[in-house]
Motif scaffolding. Structure first.
Motif: not given
Ligand code: WTA
Length: 663
Positions: A31-36, A456-459, A474-482, A504-505
Motif C-alpha cells: 500500500f505504501h509503495k503505491k502511495s509514494i 523516508a529512508e536511512v542512508v 534519516l532523509v525524506l526523499k520527496k516533498p510532502w504536504p506540511g 534534493g532530499q
C-alpha cells in the motif's frame, strides 16, 4: 551527537488486541509503495476532504525546488476548517475543549472550562474583529503570542488565521531575550500575553518577562494582556491593554468573514533550534499543513466523534500547534487541554484527568512516562484509566521500559501504542504506526513505518540506502504536504540546512536504523541539537549565552544522558585571563543561561578547562567533550566528521578528563 543509551530488540513483537485493521508488514508495504509512487494524486485525494473556497490549480508546484507549493492556487481558511464547518453541522454544540486549570480545591480542580464548537466560533470571531478594528491586523501581518496553556491561546491563533494573518507563538518557558529575538525576526506588530500562569504550584509572571522583552522588541507596538491569575502587573499607558478592555464594545455576535487565503500562504512562523546560528523561523503553509494534519489525525490517532482526545504537549511547541490546535479541532474532536504540571499537586494528576474526562486517545512523551515510573505505579492504580483505547508518544526516542510500563498500566497490554517521529520542520507526523488504517505488530521503542505518502529512508554518508541493522541518516526523499515554505527571511539557509547534505532530499539531522522487518528506529540527533525533556535546544544558543559573561573566553555545551529528561546540558568553559574557577562563577553561568534562554535550558553542570579539544579545522571535538562529561571513553572508531585519528581523540580525552577531574 546523541545516541540511545539503552538497548533495543528488533525481534520483540506485540500485537494489539481487537484491532479490525490488523495487517501484515507486506500488506502495508504494498500500500505504501503505491502511495509514494503516485504521491501527488495520493495527497490530492486527501486534500479534497477539506473544504476549499477555491480548488487548486496544481497539486504540487515544484518549479522552484526545494520551495514547493502544495495545492497551489487553492484558497481556504484554517479557522473556517476548525470552526465554521462544525458549526454548520451536528457538532455545533459539541464540546471542543475541556480546559482544566492547575490549582486544586478540596481535592478537585478549581477551574474547569468547557467550550463548545459554537462557543469557540463566537469567541474567535469576536477576537478577530477586535484584532482587525483595534490593532489593524490583516493578511500579511504577524502577531506574537506568549500565552500559557489557557483557551485564549488557541483562540488567538485561530483569530489570526481567520484574518489571514500569521502568528508566532513563543513557549512560555523562554526568556525575555528569546522573545525579543523572535519578535524582531518575525516583525510582529503586537504581542498577546497573560498576567500570569500556574505551573507546579508557582505563579509564572509572564507579563514582566514581556515587559523586559519590550525593551528590545522593535516592531511590537502593543501588548494585550489576558487575565489568568489576577496578579498585579505593570501596564504601560498607551502600549498595554487588558484583553477584557480591548473586547469592550465588540458585539457578542460579531462575525468576521474568514479571509480566503492561498494554500501556499503562511499560517504561522515557529522558531526552532538548529545546529548553528540563531533559531530558525519555520514558515508553515495552510493547504499542505492542514492536509497532513487531517491525514494523521485519521490514521495515527484514529480519531472518532466519540473520542475524548488528550495531547499533553504545550502549544508553545509544534506538537501543540498541530495536535492540540489545528488537527483535533479540524476533525471536530472533543479534547482536553490542561494548564499545568501533570504531577501537581501529586503524581496522580495526569491519571486523574484521564479518569475525570474519560480520555480515550492519549498523546504523551517519554520524559513524562519516565517521571511517572519514578513516582511509582500506585499513583496510576488509584484511577480508572480504562477509557484509553489508543496511545502515542512523541519528542524523543522511547525506551522499551517506559513503553512497557505505560502499555501495561494504562494500555492494559492491548491497546495500540506508538512513537510518532516528526519535527517542527515536518509540520506533522511522518513515521508512525497507523492504527486508523492498518495495524502492524508493535515493537517497544520503534517508530514503525513512514506513513502513506511519505518516502523516508536511512542512508549512509554518501546518501546510499543503508543496510538493515546499520545506523545511518534519516532523509525524506520527496516533498510532502506540511513541509515548511522556507526559513523566514532566510531562504538560503533553508537550502543549506536541509537540502544540501543529500541534494534534493530533506536531511532531518537524526540518526536512524531500519530493522530487518523494515521498521524504523530513530536513535537521536546527529548534530548539536539536544532534547531536554523533549524540548529542542541548540547547544550553540547556550554557548552564545555563556560567552556574554565577562569571565568566559570559550565554551562547549553538550547533552548528557539523564534518567528522566533523556538529556540535559552541561557546559565546558575556558576562562579569560585573570578569572579563576569558583562555585560562585558556576552559579552565575547557570543563572545567565536561565536569563538568556530560559529555565528549560538549565545547565546540569559547569566544568572549567584550559582548552577544548579541536579538530584540524578548529571544530570542537564534541564526541570527546561528551565522553568526558559522561565519564566514559570516547569509543574506538572515528567518523568522517572527526577529522582526527583514534590516538588524537584518546589524547584529547585524557587531557580534558584529567583537567576536569572526570574519568
Ligand atoms: C526527536 C517534535 C525519536 C528527533 C515533534 C527529532 C523523536 C526532534 C521522536 C524534533 C520520536 C521527535 N522518536 N525521536 N517519536 N519525536 N523526536 O522539532 O530527534 O521539537 O529530530 O519536534 O525530536 O524535535 P521538534
Amino acid at each position: 551527537m546523541t545516541e540511545l543509551n539503552w538497548s533495543i530488540s528488533f525481534d520483540e513483537r506485540i500485537s494489539p488486541e481487537g484491532m479490525p485493521n490488523a495487517a501484515k508488514v507486506d500488506d502495508y508495504a504494498n500500500f505504501h509503495k503505491k502511495s509514494i509512487k503516485e504521491y501527488k494524486e495520493f495527497w490530492a485525494g486527501l486534500a479534497t476532504e477539506l473544504d476549499w473556497f477555491k480548488p487548486w490549480d496544481k497539486v504540487l508546484d515544484d518549479s522552484n525546488p526545494p520551495f514547493y507549493k502544495w495545492f497551489a492556487g487553492g484558497e481556504l481558511n484554517a479557522s473556517y476548517l476548525c470552526l465554521d464547518r462544525h458549526v454548520k453541522s451536528a457538532r455545533k454544540n459539541k464540546v471542543a475543549i475541556i480546559w482544566e486549570g492547575e490549582p486544586m480545591e478540596d481535592g478537585k480542580p478549581k477551574e474547569v472550562r468547557k467550550l463548545t464548537y459554537y462557543d469557540m466560533y463566537r469567541e474567535v470571531n469576536r477576537v478577530a474583529h477586535m484584532l482587525k478594528e483595534k490593532y489593524n491586523i490583516k493578511q500579511g501581518d504577524v502577531i506574537g503570542i506568549y500565552l500559557p496553556m489557557i483557551p485564549e491561546l488557541p483562540i488567538f491563533m485561530l483569530a489570526a488565521s481567520r484574518l489571514g494573518a500569521a502568528f508566532c507563538v513563543v513557549f512560555s518557558g523562554f526568556s525575555s531575550d528569546a522573545i525579543a529575538e523572535r519578535m524582531n525576526d518575525a516583525e510582529a506588530k503586537i504581542i498577546v500575553t497573560a498576567d500570569g500562569s500556574w505551573r507546579a504550584g508557582k505563579m509564572l509572571d509572564l507579563k514582566s518577562i514581556v515587559d523586559q522583552a519590550m525593551q528590545k522588541a522593535k516592531t511590537v507596538k502593543n501588548v494585550v494582556v489576558v487575565t489568568r491569575t489576577r496578579n498585579k502587573v505593570n501596564m504601560v499607558e498607551g502600549r498595554d491593554e487588558y484583553f477584557e478592555d480591548a473586547m469592550k464594545g465588540v458585539h457578542t455576535n460579531a462575525y468576521v468573514e474568514p479571509e480566503r487565503v492561498k494554500s501556499e500562504s503562511p499560517l504561522y512562523i515557529l522558531y526552532t533550534s538548529g545546529t548553528t546560528g540563531k533559531p530558525k523561523g519555520q514558515v508553515h503553509d495552510v493547504g499542505g499543513y492542514m492536509t497532513l494534519l487531517h491525514a494523521t489525525m485519521k490514521w495515527v490517532f484514529d480519531i472518532k466523534d466519540s473520542d475524548v482526545y488528550w495531547c499533553m504537549a504545550d502549544i508553545g511547541w509544534v506538537t501543540g500547534h498541530s495536535y492540540i490546535v489545528f488537527g483535533p479541532l479540524m476533525e471536530g474532536a472533543t479534547e482536553v487541554m490542561y494548564e499545568g504540571s501533570p504531577v501537581f499537586p501529586e503524581q496522580n494528576r495526569w491519571a486523574s484527568i484521564i479518569e475525570r474526562y474519560g480520555v480515550s486517545v492519549f498523546y504523551t512523551s517519554p520524559t513524562a512516562i519516565r517521571g511517572w515510573i519514578k513516582g511509582g505505579e500506585q499513583w496510576v492504580k488509584m484511577h480508572d484509566t480504562s477509557s484509553v483505547r489508543l496511545m502515542n508518544s512523541v519528542g524523543e526516542p522511547i525506551n522499551p521500559e517506559a513503553f512497557k510500563w505505560l502499555f501495561r498500566l494504562v494500555g492494559r497490554e492491548k491497546v495500540p501504542f506508538g512513537s510518532t517521529w516528526w519535527m517542527t520542520e515536518t509540520g506533522g507526523i511522518m513515521i508512525s504506526h497507523v492504527p486508523g488504517l492498518m495495524m502492524l505488530p508493535m515493537k517497544p521503542g520503534t517508530n514503525g513505518f513512514p506513513i502513506p505518502g511519505i518516502d523516508a529512508e536511512v542512508v549512509d554518508e554518501k546518501g546510499n540506502p543503508q543496510k538493515a541493522g546499520e545506523r545511518g541518516f534519516l532523509v525524506l526523499k520527496k516533498p510532502w504536504p506540511g513541509m515548511p515554505l522556507t526559513i523566514f527571511k532566510d531562504p538560503n539557509r533553508f537550502v543549506d540546512v536541509y537540502f544540501s547534505k543529500f541534494p534534493g532530499q530533506f536531511y532531518a539531522g537524526d540518526y536512524a536504523v531500519r530493522d530487518p522487518d523494515g521498521y524504523f528506529w530513530v536513535l537521536g540527533r546527529a548534530d548539536e541539537i539536544i532534547k531536554v525533556a523533549g524540548h529542542r535546544l541548540g547547544t550553540y544558543e547556550l554557548e552564545s549565552a555563556l560567552i556574554q559573561h565577562k569571565a568566559v573566553a570559550e565554551s562547549a555545551v553538550v547533552g548528557v544522558p539523564d534518567e528522566i529528561k533523556g538529556e540535559v546540558p552541561v557546559a565546558f568553559v575556558i576562562l579569560r585571563q585573570g578569572f579563576i574557577p569558583s562555585e560562585q562563577l558556576k552559579g552565575e553561568l547557570k543563572e545567565l543561561i536561565r536569563q538568556q534562554v530560559g529555565p528549560i535550558a538549565s545547565l546540569k553542570d559547569v566544568f572549567f578547562a584550559s582548552k577544548l579539544p579541536k579538530t584540524r579545522s578548529a571544530k570542537i571535538m564534541r564526541r570527546v567533550v561528551k565522553a568526558v562529561a559522561m565519564g566514559m571513553p570516547p569509543g574506538d572508531t572515528t567518523t568522517l566528521d572527526d577529522e582526527a585519528s583514534i590516538d588524537e581523540i584518546k589524547n584529547a580525552y585524557a587531557q580534558l578528563s584529567g583537567e576536569v577531574g572526570k574519568k
